[in-house]
Design a protein around this motif. Structure first.
Motif, mmCIF file in Angstrom:
data_model
loop_
_atom_site.group_PDB
_atom_site.id
_atom_site.type_symbol
_atom_site.label_atom_id
_atom_site.label_comp_id
_atom_site.label_asym_id
_atom_site.label_seq_id
_atom_site.Cartn_x
_atom_site.Cartn_y
_atom_site.Cartn_z
ATOM 1 N N MET A 49 0.842 -1.207 0.000
ATOM 2 C CA MET A 49 0.000 0.000 0.000
ATOM 3 C C MET A 49 0.881 1.263 0.000
ATOM 4 O O MET A 49 0.656 2.203 -0.774
ATOM 5 C CB MET A 49 -0.898 -0.027 1.245
ATOM 6 N N LYS A 93 3.987 1.547 -1.023
ATOM 7 C CA LYS A 93 4.707 1.642 -2.307
ATOM 8 C C LYS A 93 3.786 2.213 -3.399
ATOM 9 O O LYS A 93 4.122 3.185 -4.061
ATOM 10 C CB LYS A 93 5.207 0.246 -2.691
ATOM 11 N N ASN A 94 2.600 1.601 -3.510
ATOM 12 C CA ASN A 94 1.641 2.004 -4.521
ATOM 13 C C ASN A 94 1.266 3.468 -4.417
ATOM 14 O O ASN A 94 1.387 4.238 -5.353
ATOM 15 C CB ASN A 94 0.357 1.191 -4.285
ATOM 16 N N GLU A 95 0.819 3.818 -3.211
ATOM 17 C CA GLU A 95 0.251 5.165 -3.055
ATOM 18 C C GLU A 95 1.323 6.240 -3.068
ATOM 19 O O GLU A 95 1.094 7.340 -3.552
ATOM 20 C CB GLU A 95 -0.591 5.220 -1.773
ATOM 21 N N LEU A 96 2.511 5.929 -2.555
ATOM 22 C CA LEU A 96 3.569 6.941 -2.589
ATOM 23 C C LEU A 96 4.062 7.140 -4.013
ATOM 24 O O LEU A 96 4.321 8.266 -4.440
ATOM 25 C CB LEU A 96 4.718 6.562 -1.640
ATOM 26 N N GLU A 97 4.154 6.042 -4.765
ATOM 27 C CA GLU A 97 4.554 6.181 -6.176
ATOM 28 C C GLU A 97 3.499 6.997 -6.940
ATOM 29 O O GLU A 97 3.840 7.868 -7.734
ATOM 30 C CB GLU A 97 4.755 4.805 -6.816
ATOM 31 N N ASN A 98 2.222 6.717 -6.652
ATOM 32 C CA ASN A 98 1.165 7.483 -7.325
ATOM 33 C C ASN A 98 1.193 8.951 -6.947
ATOM 34 O O ASN A 98 0.691 9.798 -7.678
ATOM 35 C CB ASN A 98 -0.217 6.897 -6.993
ATOM 36 N N SER A 99 1.788 9.243 -5.788
ATOM 37 C CA SER A 99 1.896 10.651 -5.374
ATOM 38 C C SER A 99 3.155 11.298 -5.928
ATOM 39 O O SER A 99 3.482 12.426 -5.571
ATOM 40 C CB SER A 99 1.939 10.760 -3.845
ATOM 41 N N LYS A 143 -1.860 3.423 7.549
ATOM 42 C CA LYS A 143 -2.792 4.220 6.725
ATOM 43 C C LYS A 143 -2.742 5.690 7.131
ATOM 44 O O LYS A 143 -2.682 6.588 6.291
ATOM 45 C CB LYS A 143 -4.221 3.690 6.906
ATOM 46 N N LEU A 153 0.523 7.200 6.092
ATOM 47 C CA LEU A 153 0.573 7.339 4.637
ATOM 48 C C LEU A 153 -0.117 8.631 4.194
ATOM 49 O O LEU A 153 0.409 9.390 3.372
ATOM 50 C CB LEU A 153 -0.083 6.111 3.989
ATOM 51 N N ASN A 154 -1.307 8.880 4.762
ATOM 52 C CA ASN A 154 -2.029 10.100 4.381
ATOM 53 C C ASN A 154 -1.230 11.347 4.729
ATOM 54 O O ASN A 154 -1.177 12.300 3.966
ATOM 55 C CB ASN A 154 -3.403 10.145 5.067
ATOM 56 N N LYS A 165 1.725 11.633 2.243
ATOM 57 C CA LYS A 165 1.264 12.098 0.925
ATOM 58 C C LYS A 165 1.048 13.612 0.942
ATOM 59 O O LYS A 165 1.429 14.319 0.015
ATOM 60 C CB LYS A 165 -0.018 11.367 0.519
#
Ligand code: PLP
Length: 396
Positions: A311, A313-319, A383, A386-387, A390
């Motif tokens: 999660m 990896k995915n979301e940080l890369e998307n950011s 979670k 992560l927020n 981001k």
């Protein structure tokens, strides 16, 4: 005449501040200065637990047996009880697919102290791909051993290769999945290292403390690589795979190959002179953790860590962040956003977001420009962190 006592002359050459101590001091100061500000730690690589049921039961049983002098255990063998050595060897066969003889397995109180003792066996140069787990350099330095750093960087994808390395008769430290970069090496890479060690008369010290996190087909032990038994030693641990960071249990595997059996002989001697073995109840608990039941009981916690890593990896890369690792590992290696240094990023994340990450420079100067993010935490924690990360990336 007042003669000064002579102390270890190499101690001054160790890193001034042991990374994790330094980070926790800064965090402590921040918390004192900002009471009521909730911090979330994705920093130092500890685990939130729990210990699994079969482990608790085995430890309790082993302890309560001690009430009876018939079952009382005093000093045990310093290399570990046979049942624990066998449990490690059988785990390798069943779960890793590597054949290891119980007589080559030495069990003790964790991988870190095993590394410290192993370095006592050598008087040669120590090759360390860097950035690296700080204990390799510090333990080698404290013993007066010369360290040679091999850069891991974006150019080589943080995968070190022996190309061009001129290090005959050296100890080469490899860690896969790697701390701090979170990268697991594939078979071809490890094979190149094994061939290099064989050609150059070197010994590989392979640290597989994170093997349980490999879900791809990458090797989970150096002994799945052809020829490794002739030149490699391996250390392993239950710290992250079974939440044993407080229980303390790890192992060293030393076949007769490295230095024609001399490493095994010296290690045995060093254990005999300075160690009295891991506690009996911990060895019984470890035996349970290494069993099929223990493996299955640990699986839900491992899955949480792996999901957290995916999660993040995915979301940080998307950011827009640049991330290495995080697939076969609980660690992500993030390029510092906004051109900050690693310590500036650590301090920015702490002061603006209350999130604790580990500055990459703490793993050696080669780690500058990166921070390590650990997924070894509860899902909700990750979670929330992560927020916040981001949001910090967006505003940096
Ligand atoms: N090796 C590596 C690469 C680690 O990251 C750690 C702990 O974080 C260790 C060894 C130490 O493991 P143990 O808790 O078994 O001493």
């Amino acid at each position: 005449m007042n003669k000064k006592i002579k102390l270890n002359e190499f101690a001054d050459k160790m890193s001034e501040n042991y990374l994790f101590k330094d980070v926790s001091l800064r965090v402590k100061r921040f918390k004192e200065d900002n009471p009521g500000f909730e911090t979330i730690s994705l920093g130092v690589g500890d685990v939130p637990g729990p210990l699994c049921d079969c482990v608790i039961k085995a430890a309790e049983k082993a302890l309560s047996e001690q009430r009876d002098t018939k079952f009382f255990r005093g000093y045990g063998p310093e290399e570990g009880y046979d049942f624990a050595r066998k449990a490690v060897a059988e785990y390798y066969e069943r779960k890793i697919g590597a054949i290891v003889s119980p007589s080559d397995v030495f069990v003790g109180d964790g991988a870190k102290s095993a590394i410290e003792r192993l370095l006592c066996c050598f008087s040669c140069d120590v090759v360390i791909p860097a950035p690296a787990y700080p204990a390799y350099k510090d333990c080698a330095t404290a013993k007066g051993l010369k360290t040679i750093f091999l850069p891991k960087n974006e150019k080589n994808g943080f995968v070190p290769l022996p190309d061009g390395l001129d290090a005959r008769n050296s100890l080469i430290v490899l860690c896969s999945p790697d701390n701090p970069t979170g990268i697991a090496y594939d078979e071809d890479v490890l094979s190149e290292w094994v061939n290099y060690a064989l050609r150059s008369g070197s010994v590989i010290l392979f640290d597989n403390a994170y093997e349980r996190f490999v879900t791809s087909d990458k090797p989970r032990s150096i002994y799945t690589v052809k020829g490794a038994e002739k030149c490699a030693i391996e250390v392993g641990s239950l710290s992250k795979s079974a939440c044993f960071t407080g229980m303390r249990f790890g192992w060293t595997i030393i076949p007769d190959g490295p230095a024609d059996g001399a490493v095994k002989k010296i290690y045995t001697r060093i254990l005999g002179c300075g160690y009295n073995g891991a506690p009996y109840c911990v060895q019984r608990a470890a035996e349970a953790a290494l069993s099929d039941v223990g493996f299955d009981e640990c699986e839900p916690t491992i899955k949480i860590f792996a999901r957290n890593a995916a999660m993040l990896k995915n979301e940080l890369e998307n950011s827009g962040a640049t991330i290495y690792g995080g697939s076969d590992s609980p660690y992500l290696w993030m390029k510092c956003p906004g051109g900050r240094t690693s310590f500036e990023t650590f301090e920015y994340m702490l002061s603006a977001g209350g999130v604790i990450v580990t500055p990459g420079s703490g793993f050696g100067t080669a780690g500058e420009g990166f921070v390590r993010i650990s997924a070894l935490s509860g899902e909700e924690n990750v979670k929330k962190a992560l927020n916040r990360i981001k949001a910090l990336i967006r505003t940096s």
